[in-house]
Design a protein around this motif. Structure first.
Motif, mmCIF file in Angstrom:
data_model
loop_
_atom_site.group_PDB
_atom_site.id
_atom_site.type_symbol
_atom_site.label_atom_id
_atom_site.label_comp_id
_atom_site.label_asym_id
_atom_site.label_seq_id
_atom_site.Cartn_x
_atom_site.Cartn_y
_atom_site.Cartn_z
ATOM 1 N N GLU A 148 0.810 -1.216 0.000
ATOM 2 C CA GLU A 148 0.000 0.000 0.000
ATOM 3 C C GLU A 148 0.844 1.267 0.000
ATOM 4 O OE1 GLU A 148 -3.234 0.304 -0.339
ATOM 5 O OE2 GLU A 148 -3.452 -1.857 -0.556
ATOM 6 N N ARG A 152 1.625 0.665 -4.493
ATOM 7 C CA ARG A 152 0.431 1.312 -5.055
ATOM 8 C C ARG A 152 0.693 2.741 -5.517
ATOM 9 N NH1 ARG A 152 -4.723 0.298 -5.851
ATOM 10 N NH2 ARG A 152 -4.440 -1.807 -5.054
ATOM 11 N N LYS A 156 -0.048 4.059 -9.282
ATOM 12 C CA LYS A 156 -0.932 5.200 -9.535
ATOM 13 C C LYS A 156 -0.215 6.274 -10.346
ATOM 14 C CE LYS A 156 -3.574 6.787 -6.315
ATOM 15 N NZ LYS A 156 -4.065 7.305 -5.005
ATOM 16 N N ARG A 160 -1.932 6.511 -13.734
ATOM 17 C CA ARG A 160 -2.626 7.794 -13.581
ATOM 18 C C ARG A 160 -4.141 7.683 -13.484
ATOM 19 N NH1 ARG A 160 0.748 11.449 -18.017
ATOM 20 N NH2 ARG A 160 2.814 11.113 -17.109
ATOM 21 N N ARG A 161 -4.624 6.588 -13.004
ATOM 22 C CA ARG A 161 -6.081 6.460 -12.836
ATOM 23 C C ARG A 161 -6.387 5.377 -11.810
ATOM 24 N NH1 ARG A 161 -8.099 5.169 -18.750
ATOM 25 N NH2 ARG A 161 -6.839 6.999 -19.158
ATOM 26 N N ASP A 162 -7.118 5.775 -10.787
ATOM 27 C CA ASP A 162 -7.503 4.838 -9.732
ATOM 28 C C ASP A 162 -8.522 3.828 -10.240
ATOM 29 O OD1 ASP A 162 -5.858 5.869 -7.760
ATOM 30 O OD2 ASP A 162 -7.321 7.383 -7.160
ATOM 31 N N GLU A 163 -9.383 4.250 -11.186
ATOM 32 C CA GLU A 163 -10.446 3.347 -11.639
ATOM 33 C C GLU A 163 -9.875 2.134 -12.366
ATOM 34 O OE1 GLU A 163 -10.253 6.718 -14.774
ATOM 35 O OE2 GLU A 163 -9.918 6.410 -12.621
ATOM 36 N N LEU A 165 -6.838 0.683 -11.676
ATOM 37 C CA LEU A 165 -6.287 -0.194 -10.634
ATOM 38 C C LEU A 165 -7.401 -0.821 -9.809
ATOM 39 C CD1 LEU A 165 -3.306 2.026 -9.401
ATOM 40 C CD2 LEU A 165 -3.251 0.120 -11.012
ATOM 41 N N GLY A 166 -8.510 -0.088 -9.652
ATOM 42 C CA GLY A 166 -9.623 -0.601 -8.859
ATOM 43 C C GLY A 166 -10.329 -1.776 -9.494
#
Length: 314
Positions: A148, A152, A156, A160-163, A165-166
């Motif tokens: 974490e 992570r 990120k 450049r996008r959390d969606e 990786l999510g």
């Protein structure tokens, strides 16, 4: 990533994502829209998913793909469907998607080496305390805190996008090889060349355990298993090729690989690359012919062995 392990898989799809680094190459991925060149051909991914919607799909080196390709993959991972260049929707909810990436590989490798050193030190302390439950193991586990706080943020910053990786269900970390694994790699590589020498020239190739330790010392953290392959070729195969070209190998003979200088340093360096140490001579490997009376005779191979001048003829 949507998947169903209960279904039988009908195929395997591999895409090298380094082929999709430019924005216009998105068309290669899902197909060109109507009116454009190659419209009828379809995309590399969509065409194969139509044929096999429950395949295992490997996106190799996904970190090299253009951001627009990643945007397409968002729909793929979230809804289990993909719209091609013709506007047709492909349902692939039963497919399994796997991605590989070298992002943060250096950080993972250095952390793993540190964990192995700590595990080895703990084992030594247990032995010193004469505990009955001593267990020396090469298995280590990366902590959730490291994932974490270190990995992570790097992911990120790159994607450049959390969606994106999510939508990943699980991240599997590939750690540097431990010594026992390196020994297996060396053994597999030597077996490959031994089978080749036997099949082509009826030459039997043998080696001592000490030889595998020396070759394992050639492991380079940054090049992985390839460094073992290159070490075997450089230190063993080159000698075999030279001996063959100099007519030193009778057909049907038995060869043994031995260590000329056994005062070697085992795989203990922090960067996992071979080092002879200060004031120490690196151990060298030699070829010997095993005679009928089980005595060995060292081959007098003319030096130097220049890899650029060698031809792999065995």
């Amino acid at each position: 990533m949507l998947h169903s392990l209960s279904l039988s898989l009908c195929g395997f799809i591999r895409l090298d994502m380094s082929e999709f680094q430019e924005r216009h190459e998105v068309a290669k991925f899902i197909g060109s829209p109507p009116g454009y060149v190659g419209h009828e051909e379809g995309g590399q991914l969509t065409k194969k998913l139509k044929q096999c919607p429950n395949a295992v799909v490997l996106f190799d080196e996904v970190d090299k793909a253009h951001p627009d390709v990643l945007t397409i993959m968002l729909q793929l991972f979230d809804e289990g469907r993909l719209t091609d260049g013709k506007g047709k929707t492909i349902d692939c909810k039963d497919a399994i998607f796997i991605m590989t990436s070298n992002v943060a590989s250096d950080e993972i490798a250095q952390h793993a080496l540190q964990l192995r050193e700590e595990a080895l030190e703990m084992s030594r302390n247990r032995i010193a305390e004469n505990l009955d439950d001593v267990q020396i193991t090469d298995k280590i586990t990366i902590s959730k805190q490291f994932k974490e706080n270190v990995i992570r943020p790097i992911l990120k910053a790159h994607f450049r996008r959390d969606e994106f990786l999510g939508r990943i269900n699980e991240i599997v970390y590939f750690l540097p090889f431990c010594h026992s694994e390196l020994i297996q790699l060396v053994n597999n590589e030597l077996n490959f060349w031994a089978k080749r020498a036997k099949a082509r020239h009826n030459i039997t190739l043998l080696w001592d355990r000490e030889v595998m330790d020396v070759l394992a010392d050639g492991y380079n953290l940054h090049y992985g298993a390839r460094s073992i392959k290159h070490e075997v070729e450089r230190r063993v195969v080159n000698q075999l090729a030279a001996a063959y070209e100099q007519d030193l190998l009778p057909r049907g003979c038995t060869l043994r690989i031995t260590v000329d200088d056994s005062d070697k340093q085992l795989l203990k360096t922090k960067d996992s690359s071979f080092s002879a140490g200060e004031g120490r001579k690196a151990p060298t490997l030699r070829l010997e012919i095993v005679e009928k009376d089980s005595k060995s005779r060292k081959l007098d191979i003319q030096a130097p062995l220049n890899p650029d001048q060698m031809s792999y003829s065995i």
